[in-house]
Design an enzyme around this catalytic site. Sequence first.
Site, PDB file in Angstrom:
ATOM      1  N   GLN A   1       0.838  -1.202   0.000  1.00  0.00           N
ATOM      2  CA  GLN A   1       0.000   0.000   0.000  1.00  0.00           C
ATOM      3  C   GLN A   1       0.869   1.247   0.000  1.00  0.00           C
ATOM      4  O   GLN A   1       1.828   1.353   0.774  1.00  0.00           O
ATOM      5  CB  GLN A   1      -0.933   0.005   1.213  1.00  0.00           C
ATOM      6  CG  GLN A   1      -1.894   1.188   1.240  1.00  0.00           C
ATOM      7  CD  GLN A   1      -2.923   1.092   2.344  1.00  0.00           C
ATOM      8  OE1 GLN A   1      -3.106   0.054   2.971  1.00  0.00           O
ATOM      9  NE2 GLN A   1      -3.628   2.189   2.592  1.00  0.00           N
ATOM     10  N   ASP A   2       0.532   2.207  -0.895  1.00  0.00           N
ATOM     11  CA  ASP A   2       1.224   3.510  -0.952  1.00  0.00           C
ATOM     12  C   ASP A   2       2.706   3.390  -1.315  1.00  0.00           C
ATOM     13  O   ASP A   2       3.547   4.081  -0.741  1.00  0.00           O
ATOM     14  CB  ASP A   2       1.086   4.251   0.383  1.00  0.00           C
ATOM     15  CG  ASP A   2      -0.336   4.715   0.645  1.00  0.00           C
ATOM     16  OD1 ASP A   2      -1.208   4.446  -0.190  1.00  0.00           O
ATOM     17  OD2 ASP A   2      -0.570   5.343   1.689  1.00  0.00           O
TER      18      ASP A   2
END
Length: 578
Positions: A386-387
Amino acid sequence: MLKGKILVSGVSLILVVGVVIGVVVVVKNNNGTQDPQVQAHQKQVKTICQNTEDPKLCHDTLNKASPSNGTDPKAYIAVAVQSITDSVIKAVNMSDRLYVEHGKDDSKQGMKMALEDCKDLMEFSMDSIEASVNMVQNNNIQAVHDQTPDFRNWLSAIISYQQACMDGFEDGKDGEEKVKEQLNTQSLDIMGRLTGIALDIVTDMSKILQQFDLKLDLKPASRRLLAEEVDDEGYPTWFSATDRHLLAKGDKGQGPKPNVVVAQDGSGQFKTIKEAIDSYPKNFKGRYIIYVKAGVYDEYITVPKKSINILMYGDGPTKTIVTGRKCFRDGVKTMQTATFANTANGFIGKSMAFENTAGAAGHQAVALRNQGDMSAFFDCAMHGYQDTLYVQTNRQFYRNCEISGTIDFIFGSSSTLIQNSRIIVRKPGPSQFNTVTADGTKQRNMATGIVLQNCEILPEKELYPVRFDFKSYLGRPWKDYARTVVMESTIGDFIQPEGWTPWSGTLFLDTLYYAEYANTGPGANLNGRVKWKGYHPNIPRDEAATFTAGMFLRGGESGRAEDWLDATGIPYVAGFTK
């Protein structure tokens, strides 16, 4: 010390544009009619403000200009910039004060990190507004018009920094929500609104200047380069010999001659990348070249904003790897999870990998955070979940890269173009889904967005057998005017037929701009796509052209993207690739 520095900087900025500010007094002649000078002034204010998002605030702001400057459009622009300057100075001082008040409480680490980030972000806002002030002060209105791409970028960055500051606070935790509200109501909200007005004015500048009856050349600077202006090696034909040599392989397969070498075995001047960056000489001119030999570098790195024009290259993204594992699950704010963060303008990364190994369970865990204007990455890898890649602010270019992740793994509020790259979607955690992009464009006229051009969007090896068990999308809207374009790319069959997914309910679906153009592959079928007002399937070629490198990444005095892209020495296509 910090507060003193801020106040001095603020005074210098006020002096730069303060000369154009006067007090508007409605003067009437003996016959009761309004003074012609005031009438002209009010007419110009109305003309300038008519297409802004907040006309009342625009009128209130521009009425601070002296009526004697009614025929000088630059005077009104200077007043708009001055209003932002005042608000940024207030936000800088307030974030500093709140950090002093709350930063010593070790029991509230989240609050401390959020305020620390805000302090840094407001300082970067100061740099952006100072660049805007200098540009307006040192140029006539023709030159200001010609530098509209730079002007819009700086103003957009201020809004991006404001939003990043707000996003750092977690609602309902350790008093963070209360401090966030205090920052917003007392400084950040007006800062963003005033910047938005200036951005609306600058974006509409050509039309506005036509109303001033000045003899100006209001045609946009040349901003189109054809794909065929690339030689057999993929380099633009206008590259100088120096540009070509900078990134070309030497006779022995070596890169350009470095200023310093990093090697874990002691064969270079330094054993860590941080030491090499710290060696950047004061007042250095030109490219500072750092060669990082093969190895896994387990360190957290921030390239400071003063270290401009660094070229850092390794022995390849499978050999030179910068690794870290900070993540939101462990209480670290998203900005501070980055393994490698660049805040310097003109940074070039080549033949390296940046990774965050926190995994899907770590939630937000950034591998590379980049906010350097006119920065570029070539033959690099960014691996995470994520990210993964935080394209935070300013103009960024990525070519021949490999970017992997799960949720929102390419996100931010910058002008980012990713070209000729592999976008690899990974197997998420249980009950998770995949979204390739999450753009954070907050206001209508921000010069921001994420463009994927001539990329391959595919599942990783571990996801492939179960690719239909998890929902994967091209993106979801992080902010009000999220802007994302996927063009000339190959999209795998694992992408959901609807293509895109909401952030929450119907939030932003009418104001966002999502578009696709000339994509291929089983996942490019448009028949099942979302029916949102803001989604544009198969946009016309002339509309897609505005998202090619030569137009989307414009900058420099001539307004040409090539002014900075060719200086990187990275091969690129300025127009369409097909």
